[in-house]
Design a protein around this motif. Structure first.
Motif, PDB file in Angstrom:
ATOM      1  N   PHE A   1      12.814  11.990   4.395  1.00 21.10           N
ATOM      2  CA  PHE A   1      12.541  12.669   2.901  1.00 21.10           C
ATOM      3  C   PHE A   1      13.259  11.967   1.944  1.00 21.10           C
ATOM      4  N   ILE A   2      12.685  11.675   0.699  1.00 19.48           N
ATOM      5  CA  ILE A   2      13.118  11.040  -0.365  1.00 19.48           C
ATOM      6  C   ILE A   2      13.035  11.940  -1.457  1.00 19.48           C
ATOM      7  N   THR A   3      13.814  12.457  -2.198  1.00 21.19           N
ATOM      8  CA  THR A   3      13.599  13.285  -3.493  1.00 21.19           C
ATOM      9  C   THR A   3      12.580  12.537  -4.427  1.00 21.19           C
ATOM     10  N   THR A   4      11.230  12.769  -4.513  1.00 24.92           N
ATOM     11  CA  THR A   4      10.579  12.321  -5.520  1.00 24.92           C
ATOM     12  C   THR A   4       9.399  13.596  -5.835  1.00 24.92           C
ATOM     13  N   ASP A   5       8.670  13.385  -6.729  1.00 24.03           N
ATOM     14  CA  ASP A   5       7.753  14.335  -7.113  1.00 24.03           C
ATOM     15  C   ASP A   5       6.828  14.802  -6.050  1.00 24.03           C
TER      16      ASP A   5
ATOM     17  N   ASN B   1       0.757  -1.209   0.156  1.00 20.10           N
ATOM     18  CA  ASN B   1      -0.217   0.127  -0.132  1.00 20.10           C
ATOM     19  C   ASN B   1       0.824   1.169  -0.019  1.00 20.10           C
ATOM     20  N   ASN B   2       1.337   1.605  -1.228  1.00 17.62           N
ATOM     21  CA  ASN B   2       2.293   2.730  -1.204  1.00 17.62           C
ATOM     22  C   ASN B   2       1.687   4.004  -1.674  1.00 17.62           C
ATOM     23  N   ALA B   3       0.571   4.047  -2.574  1.00 22.76           N
ATOM     24  CA  ALA B   3       0.069   5.342  -3.164  1.00 22.76           C
ATOM     25  C   ALA B   3      -0.475   6.140  -1.986  1.00 22.76           C
TER      26      ALA B   3
ATOM     27  N   ILE C   1      -3.056  16.868   8.342  1.00 28.32           N
ATOM     28  CA  ILE C   1      -3.995  15.935   7.818  1.00 28.32           C
ATOM     29  C   ILE C   1      -3.265  14.677   7.359  1.00 28.32           C
ATOM     30  N   TYR C   2      -2.198  14.805   6.552  1.00 27.81           N
ATOM     31  CA  TYR C   2      -1.212  13.640   6.160  1.00 27.81           C
ATOM     32  C   TYR C   2      -0.959  13.248   7.264  1.00 27.81           C
ATOM     33  N   ALA C   3      -0.372  13.749   8.472  1.00 25.53           N
ATOM     34  CA  ALA C   3       0.265  13.110   9.863  1.00 25.53           C
ATOM     35  C   ALA C   3      -0.833  12.277  10.256  1.00 25.53           C
TER      36      ALA C   3
END
Ligand SMILES: NC(=O)c1ccc[n+]([C@@H]2O[C@H](COP(=O)([O-])OP(=O)(O)OC[C@H]3O[C@@H](n4cnc5c(N)ncnc54)[C@H](OP(=O)(O)O)[C@@H]3O)[C@@H](O)[C@H]2O)c1
Length: 212
Positions: free
Chosen positions: A201-205, A103-105, A168-170
């Motif tokens: 933190f991982i540099t993605t879009d 479940n990554n999305a 909300i994300y948290a």
């Protein structure tokens, strides 16, 4: 997973996922894309989804050129009917058996809490948390049919420490951690392992425009 070394294989090909099946949500970009490549690189047959069918098809062609066994279908994981359609496709593709669900999305919303709308609250909850809960429910019979399996919930460092402007994300990631613990206990008798990954933190879009 077969321990090749124990069976006389070389150190390099010690682990294989040959014969295993996996579903990765949000597989067209970022962390999900890397997970698809890694699982397929170890020999698993992988099904990947995201909302953008054209982009998914480009990914599928790239994976095909690399000799990786990946199928794709478009799905908005925030939509219940889409999730049901996705699992139906997975059931048909893998003859009713699933070994790995990732479940990554996920969706990040960076905004002061007082400015967040009710729609934004619902959307982020549905995309990150409700989708994970429901996909676990839908995947369970396929995992049981495979004799057990593994669920990976993509959480975040934001699920356990406080950052400014991402309440909300948290909340979704903190709740995903508790979903992971609950199902790990509840489904252990069925040989279903449930684990969470909480990256920093991982540099993605997702975070390219975020200023912390
Ligand atoms: N990057 C980080 O620093 C970081 C840190 C901690 C945790 N995480 C978590 O890691 C996961 C992946 O993040 P990422 O950085 O790789 O993000 P990303 O580069 O933005 O990729 C997100 C993927 O999910 C898909 N997606 C987004 N919303 C979707 C939806 N409603 N239905 C289906 N697919 C959807 C996207 O494709 P479409 O947009 O085309 O649908 C894309 O394939 C997320 O759960 C995120 O919260 C990331």
């Amino acid at each position: 997973v077969v321990d090749m070394a124990a069976e006389g294989g070389s150190r390099e090909d010690r682990w294989t996922l040959a014969g295993a099946t996996a579903l990765v949500t949000g597989g067209s970009k970022g962390i999900g894309y890397a997970i698809v490549e890694e699982l397929a690189g170890f020999g698993a047959r992988v099904h990947a989804c995201s909302r953008n069918a054209a982009e998914l098809e480009q990914c599928r062609r790239r994976w095909e050129e690399k000799g990786l066994h990946v199928t794709v279908s478009a799905c908005d994981v925030s939509v219940r009917a889409d999730r049901e359609g996705l699992m139906s496709t997975v059931r048909q593709t893998f003859n009713g058996k699933l070994d790995i669900l990732v479940n990554n999305a996920g969706q990040l919303l960076v905004k002061p809490t007082v400015e967040c709308t009710a729609d934004e609250y619902s959307k982020v909850m549905a995309t990150n948390l409700e989708s994970s809960f429901h996909l676990c429910q839908l995947a369970r019979p396929l995992l049981v049919h495979a004799g057990g399996g593994s669920i990976i919930n993509m959480s975040s460092i934001g699920g356990s420490i406080g950052f400014v402007g991402s309440a909300i994300y948290a909340i979704t990631k903190g709740a995903m951690n508790q979903l992971t613990r609950s199902l790990a206990a509840e489904w252990a008798p069925n040989k279903i392992r449930v684990n969470g990954v909480a990256p920093g933190f991982i540099t993605t879009d997702m975070i390219k425009d975020v200023r912390i």
